[in-house]
Scaffold this motif. Structure first.
Motif, PDB file in Angstrom:
ATOM      1  N   LYS A  85      14.281  10.761  -1.329  1.00 46.52           N
ATOM      2  CA  LYS A  85      14.119  10.924  -2.877  1.00 46.52           C
ATOM      3  C   LYS A  85      12.455  11.069  -3.137  1.00 46.52           C
ATOM      4  N   LYS A  86      12.226  11.593  -4.276  1.00 50.22           N
ATOM      5  CA  LYS A  86      10.876  12.046  -4.589  1.00 50.22           C
ATOM      6  C   LYS A  86      10.070  10.646  -5.357  1.00 50.22           C
ATOM      7  N   LEU A  87       9.325  10.068  -4.540  1.00 51.76           N
ATOM      8  CA  LEU A  87       8.605   9.049  -5.079  1.00 51.76           C
ATOM      9  C   LEU A  87       7.029   9.513  -5.345  1.00 51.76           C
ATOM     10  N   VAL A  88       6.504   9.148  -6.583  1.00 51.97           N
ATOM     11  CA  VAL A  88       5.254   9.457  -6.781  1.00 51.97           C
ATOM     12  C   VAL A  88       4.285   8.492  -7.222  1.00 51.97           C
ATOM     13  N   ALA A  89       3.031   8.764  -6.883  1.00 58.89           N
ATOM     14  CA  ALA A  89       2.233   7.515  -7.285  1.00 58.89           C
ATOM     15  C   ALA A  89       1.363   7.958  -8.530  1.00 58.89           C
ATOM     16  N   TYR A  90       1.361   6.957  -9.420  1.00 59.06           N
ATOM     17  CA  TYR A  90       0.540   7.259 -10.976  1.00 59.06           C
ATOM     18  C   TYR A  90      -0.522   6.296 -10.677  1.00 59.06           C
ATOM     19  N   THR A  91      -1.851   6.974 -10.527  1.00 56.18           N
ATOM     20  CA  THR A  91      -2.836   6.305 -10.401  1.00 56.18           C
ATOM     21  C   THR A  91      -3.789   5.798 -11.633  1.00 56.18           C
ATOM     22  N   PHE A  92      -3.915   4.539 -11.914  1.00 54.39           N
ATOM     23  CA  PHE A  92      -4.527   3.716 -13.070  1.00 54.39           C
ATOM     24  C   PHE A  92      -5.749   3.447 -12.608  1.00 54.39           C
TER      25      PHE A  92
ATOM     26  N   GLU B  21       4.981   7.076   2.576  1.00 53.87           N
ATOM     27  CA  GLU B  21       4.931   5.970   3.387  1.00 53.87           C
ATOM     28  C   GLU B  21       4.557   4.526   2.376  1.00 53.87           C
ATOM     29  N   PHE B  22       5.172   3.453   2.780  1.00 52.96           N
ATOM     30  CA  PHE B  22       4.931   2.364   2.169  1.00 52.96           C
ATOM     31  C   PHE B  22       4.564   1.436   3.122  1.00 52.96           C
ATOM     32  N   GLN B  23       3.540   0.578   2.904  1.00 51.45           N
ATOM     33  CA  GLN B  23       3.103  -0.370   3.733  1.00 51.45           C
ATOM     34  C   GLN B  23       2.961  -1.752   3.228  1.00 51.45           C
ATOM     35  N   GLU B  24       3.743  -2.643   3.366  1.00 56.08           N
ATOM     36  CA  GLU B  24       3.707  -4.138   2.717  1.00 56.08           C
ATOM     37  C   GLU B  24       2.808  -5.163   3.525  1.00 56.08           C
ATOM     38  N   LYS B  25       1.556  -5.222   2.675  1.00 55.84           N
ATOM     39  CA  LYS B  25       0.580  -6.050   2.989  1.00 55.84           C
ATOM     40  C   LYS B  25       0.028  -5.793   4.495  1.00 55.84           C
ATOM     41  N   PRO B  26      -0.183  -4.539   4.987  1.00 52.15           N
ATOM     42  CA  PRO B  26      -0.519  -4.245   6.245  1.00 52.15           C
ATOM     43  C   PRO B  26      -1.910  -4.680   6.837  1.00 52.15           C
ATOM     44  N   LYS B  27      -1.738  -5.387   8.162  1.00 55.47           N
ATOM     45  CA  LYS B  27      -3.133  -5.606   8.868  1.00 55.47           C
ATOM     46  C   LYS B  27      -4.214  -4.349   8.907  1.00 55.47           C
ATOM     47  N   GLU B  28      -3.584  -3.254   9.095  1.00 56.56           N
ATOM     48  CA  GLU B  28      -4.449  -1.910   9.238  1.00 56.56           C
ATOM     49  C   GLU B  28      -3.796  -0.894   8.301  1.00 56.56           C
ATOM     50  N   PRO B  29      -4.467  -1.045   6.806  1.00 59.97           N
ATOM     51  CA  PRO B  29      -3.889  -0.199   5.961  1.00 59.97           C
ATOM     52  C   PRO B  29      -4.608   1.097   6.262  1.00 59.97           C
ATOM     53  N   LYS B  30      -3.435   2.177   5.528  1.00 63.62           N
ATOM     54  CA  LYS B  30      -3.878   3.684   5.797  1.00 63.62           C
ATOM     55  C   LYS B  30      -4.504   4.141   4.680  1.00 63.62           C
ATOM     56  N   SER B  31      -4.492   3.519   3.631  1.00 65.74           N
ATOM     57  CA  SER B  31      -4.934   3.894   2.353  1.00 65.74           C
ATOM     58  C   SER B  31      -5.314   2.550   1.607  1.00 65.74           C
ATOM     59  N   ASN B  32      -6.081   2.808   0.486  1.00 68.58           N
ATOM     60  CA  ASN B  32      -6.486   1.591  -0.168  1.00 68.58           C
ATOM     61  C   ASN B  32      -5.682   1.800  -1.711  1.00 68.58           C
TER      62      ASN B  32
ATOM     63  N   ILE C 213       0.893  -1.333   0.175  1.00 65.04           N
ATOM     64  CA  ILE C 213      -0.109  -0.007  -0.076  1.00 65.04           C
ATOM     65  C   ILE C 213       1.043   1.176  -0.170  1.00 65.04           C
ATOM     66  N   MET C 214       0.609   2.186  -1.075  1.00 62.06           N
ATOM     67  CA  MET C 214       1.244   3.635  -1.076  1.00 62.06           C
ATOM     68  C   MET C 214       0.372   4.561  -0.373  1.00 62.06           C
ATOM     69  N   ASN C 215       0.930   5.239   0.623  1.00 62.61           N
ATOM     70  CA  ASN C 215       0.128   6.259   1.441  1.00 62.61           C
ATOM     71  C   ASN C 215       0.962   7.652   0.776  1.00 62.61           C
ATOM     72  N   THR C 216      -0.160   8.483   0.404  1.00 63.11           N
ATOM     73  CA  THR C 216       0.530   9.638  -0.442  1.00 63.11           C
ATOM     74  C   THR C 216      -0.015  10.962   0.198  1.00 63.11           C
ATOM     75  N   ASN C 217       0.481  12.203  -0.096  1.00 67.58           N
ATOM     76  CA  ASN C 217      -0.012  13.609   0.252  1.00 67.58           C
ATOM     77  C   ASN C 217      -1.047  14.197  -0.781  1.00 67.58           C
ATOM     78  N   GLU C 218      -1.347  15.317  -0.509  1.00 67.89           N
ATOM     79  CA  GLU C 218      -2.516  15.802  -1.398  1.00 67.89           C
ATOM     80  C   GLU C 218      -1.703  16.001  -2.801  1.00 67.89           C
ATOM     81  N   GLU C 219      -0.331  15.937  -2.973  1.00 73.13           N
ATOM     82  CA  GLU C 219       0.164  16.220  -4.390  1.00 73.13           C
ATOM     83  C   GLU C 219       0.225  14.919  -4.933  1.00 73.13           C
ATOM     84  N   GLY C 220       0.140  13.905  -4.279  1.00 73.44           N
ATOM     85  CA  GLY C 220       0.427  12.446  -4.944  1.00 73.44           C
ATOM     86  C   GLY C 220       1.568  11.752  -4.521  1.00 73.44           C
TER      87      GLY C 220
END
Length: 378
Positions: A232-239, A177-188, A166-173
């Motif tokens: 480093k700058k990591l961004v999410a590309y929503t598909f 934070e990265f969660q590997e198969k979390p029991k309590e995910p912070k995003s979907n 799971i990739m947790n992002t800010n308002e800019e995308g």
């Protein structure tokens, strides 16, 4: 030789949750959608996205897969300087094993190959998903964001989020934070296993990772956390398009069943985004005078004399007189004998279901895999 972006497809996994379907072939070589193999999708996406050089990293039961992907012309990737290249693990002096220790190690072992093309960007792909994506558009996003890494994500149901990275992002995308198969995910926002890296940055991290005895040499466990720790700058590309992780019998069945939906986003017949595969020499389908067909996806060479309802038949499948195939998938060369009934099942290639045999049930929670001959009446 300079390439703007080179692609590496991770195709070495066994796919153990597909059980007998992957006993003798790697998961990316498993058939899908009548005549295709799973690996056709990332390879076709590369061809359609204008990527000229693709490395396919194989490992488990790789003989068939190696010979299949080595035919670069199948995807139009056979012009001068381009092609599909099969890359296998090198023997390690410390272990003597010819293995990739993790997803990142698979790339690390092939740094010399990548450096030959001196790419500015590296595209890393999972070889076992069904989807269409324009990687060139993803690269444009990566550049526009000034990112060191761009990770393709898609929204999944919250109840399934714990199955994914799971990739947790800010308002800019930006990924914070990265969660590997979390029991309590912070995003979907689930990682699709599709990454674009600025190669110079990734190369430095991989070289350090190879020397780290504490590392699992994995993108999710090691590389992405290192990039985040280094600010480093990591961004999410929503598909938002069609995407299916066909890692289980049920999900493989579901992906095939999706082809029956007229509104299915995958559209295998779309001439604007062709899915390339090996040519078939099979004859056209034969439908007998007593056959009864409703809502079915039927490929070349099928022979149908019985009833087929809400089902997908791969190349050369056969349904004999009086047989019924309901809510099922028949892989290449599967035969359903006269009077047999197949319901909510996935029948492996070249498997024969005997006369009057009954397989599967309309009430079953899971899809039944039929991977061995089912005896019927003599």
């Amino acid at each position: 030789m300079k390439e703007e972006m080179l692609a590496m497809i991770l195709a070495g996994g066994r796919g153990s949750r597909l059980h007998d379907l992957t006993n003798k072939v790697a998961k990316p070589a498993v058939y899908y959608g009548g005549k295709y193999r799973i690996v056709d999708f990332p390879l076709s996406n590369c061809a359609n996205s204008g990527i000229d050089v693709v490395g396919v990293l194989t490992q488990y039961e790789s003989v068939l897969l190696n010979s299949y992907v080595a035919s670069s012309g199948r995807w139009g990737l056979d012009s001068k300087g381009s092609g599909v290249f099969v890359l296998t693990p090198r023997e390690k002096a410390d272990t003597g094993l010819d293995v990739y220790r993790g997803t990142a190690d698979a790339i690390s072992q092939n740094i010399d190959f990548i450096d030959t093309y001196d790419p500015e960007y590296l595209l890393v792909l999972s070889g076992d998903h069904i989807y269409k994506m324009n990687y060139d558009e993803m690269l444009d996003y990566h550049k526009a964001k000034g990112a060191e890494a761009t990770i393709a994500v898609r929204e999944v149901p919250w109840k399934e989020a714990s199955r994914f990275g799971i990739m947790n992002t800010n308002e800019e995308g930006d990924i914070v934070e990265f969660q590997e198969k979390p029991k309590e995910p912070k995003s979907n926002l689930a990682s699709m296993g599709i990454y674009i890296f600025t190669w110079k940055t990734l190369r430095k991290i991989l070289v350090a990772d190879m020397k780290n005895p504490e590392s699992t040499h994995d993108f999710g466990n090691d590389v992405i956390p290192t990039l985040l720790a280094d600010n480093k700058k990591l961004v999410a590309y929503t598909f938002a398009g069609y995407w299916k992780d066909v890692g289980t019998i049920d999900s493989l069945w579901e992906a095939n069943m999706d082809l029956l939906d007229k509104k299915n986003e995958l559209n295998l017949g779309d001439p604007a985004w062709k899915i390339y595969t090996e040519d078939s020499n099979e004859l056209p389908q034969y439908v007998g005078p007593e056959a009864n067909i409703g809502r079915a996806y039927i490929d070349q060479g099928c022979w149908i004399e019985g009833e087929v309802k809400n089902s997908v038949l791969f190349t050369g499948a056969k349904v004999e007189a009086g047989a019924k195939v309901i809510d099922s998938v028949l892989m290449p060369g599967a035969v359903v004998g006269s009077g047999a009934v197949v319901t909510r099942a996935l029948v492996a290639g070249d498997v024969r279901i005997g006369k009057n045999a009954v397989v599967g049930s309309a009430d079953s929670e899971n899809i039944e895999l039929v991977a061995k001959r089912v005896k019927g009446e003599d």
